[in-house]
Design a protein around this motif. Structure first.
Motif: not given
Length: 311
Positions: A162-188
């Motif tokens: 028997l063969h069953f439907p397969r799911t491939d796990p992938a990670v997706i992440m937002i890398v950020h600098d931990g700074v609050a407010g409008p000048q906080g940054r994220a790596l895209l």
């Protein structure tokens, strides 16, 4: 934002767009051929075309009665998706899309965020199943044809395996600098697949979980491989299916240091850089169109909006 989008935004809440579903998969029904045969006669059916599109009218998924859709091609075997609380069964078939007045073919990623909870779940499940069947018509060991069983949730080969439907796990992440407010940054990053686009699009980083690896270790490895940035202690946010063809996206946030040099993998990214909340917010509200962001159906969009709100 129009009233339809406002309503969908309220429904989404803290969940990624394609993490929503109201259908009971009723797995215990899959092993009952008579029940499945009877259910097919009164089913509502989503048709997935060869290109992966389905019919959409406005912001609703077009569902057909099974009687309107005779299935003669074995490759288009009815695939049981589940039932609504009132017992209404739902199936999917892979076939040429019929002509339906007022409807047009659309991809799940184009419309997923605007669909209702039920329709989003039905289409995501249907597309994932259809694509798995398309790729597993033959046994991997013998190359012999496999047959569909249990309402489309099993394929059996000539040896009985028997063969069953397969799911491939992938990670997706937002890398950020931990700074609050409008000048906080994220790596895209801008993926190489978008290199020829008229407007460069930036998104969160992502990659597949490798054999024998935890999701958290995959986050740390992928950020280092794609951008050369060191991160630690990723925090899990949530997940959603991404049936292109069969991924499960596991969303994370993780903190990085903008002072660390960014070194992109040229096979993965054409560019990567740190963006402030103010810059990203300007793109989302339409006041800046110098670059693009992920579509609203993606978990990348959800992670970005969550970061904009202060995580």
């Amino acid at each position: 934002m129009n009233h339809v989008h406002a309503q969908r935004a309220a429904e989404l809440g803290e969940r990624p767009a394609l993490a929503r579903s109201s259908l009971d998969r009723a797995a215990f029904r899959r092993a009952d051929p008579q029940w499945l045969a009877d259910a097919w006669l009164r089913a509502q059916v989503v048709v997935v075309g060869p290109d992966g599109k389905a019919l959409i009218r406005g912001t609703e998924l077009v569902l057909l009665r099974s009687a309107e859709l005779p299935v003669t091609d074995p490759a288009a075997a009815p695939l049981f998706l589940g039932v609504e609380p009132d017992g209404q069964p739902f199936f999917a078939v892979n076939a040429e899309l019929p002509q339906v007045e007022g409807a047009r073919p659309m991809h799940l990623w184009e419309v997923g965020a605007d669909l209702s909870e039920r329709d989003a779940g039905v289409l995501a499940q249907a597309l994932a199943l259809v694509r798995w069947h398309r790729d597993h018509m033959f046994a991997p060991k013998s190359g012999q044809p496999t047959t569909v069983e249990q309402g489309g949730w099993v394929r059996r080969d000539a040896e009985g395996e028997l063969h069953f439907p397969r799911t491939d796990p992938a990670v997706i992440m937002i890398v950020h600098d931990g700074v609050a407010g409008p000048q906080g940054r994220a790596l895209l990053g801008a993926n190489v697949m978008w290199a020829t686009a008229e407007k460069r699009r930036y998104s969160t980083l992502a990659g597949f979980v490798e054999a024998g690896e935890s999701a958290e270790a995959a986050v740390i490895r992928e950020v280092a491989e794609e951008c050369g940035v060191t991160v630690a202690d990723p925090v899990y946010v949530g997940s959603q299916p991404w049936p292109y063809p069969r991924s499960l996206m596991l969303g994370f946030t993780v903190q990085g240091d903008p002072a660390e040099p960014v070194r992109t993998d040229p096979e993965e990214l054409v560019d990567a850089r740190w963006f402030t909340r103010a810059e990203v917010a300007a793109v989302l509200d339409g006041s800046d169109d110098s670059f693009g962001l992920p579509n609203r159906s993606s978990i990348a969009n959800h992670l970005i909006r969550r970061w904009l709100g202060g995580l």
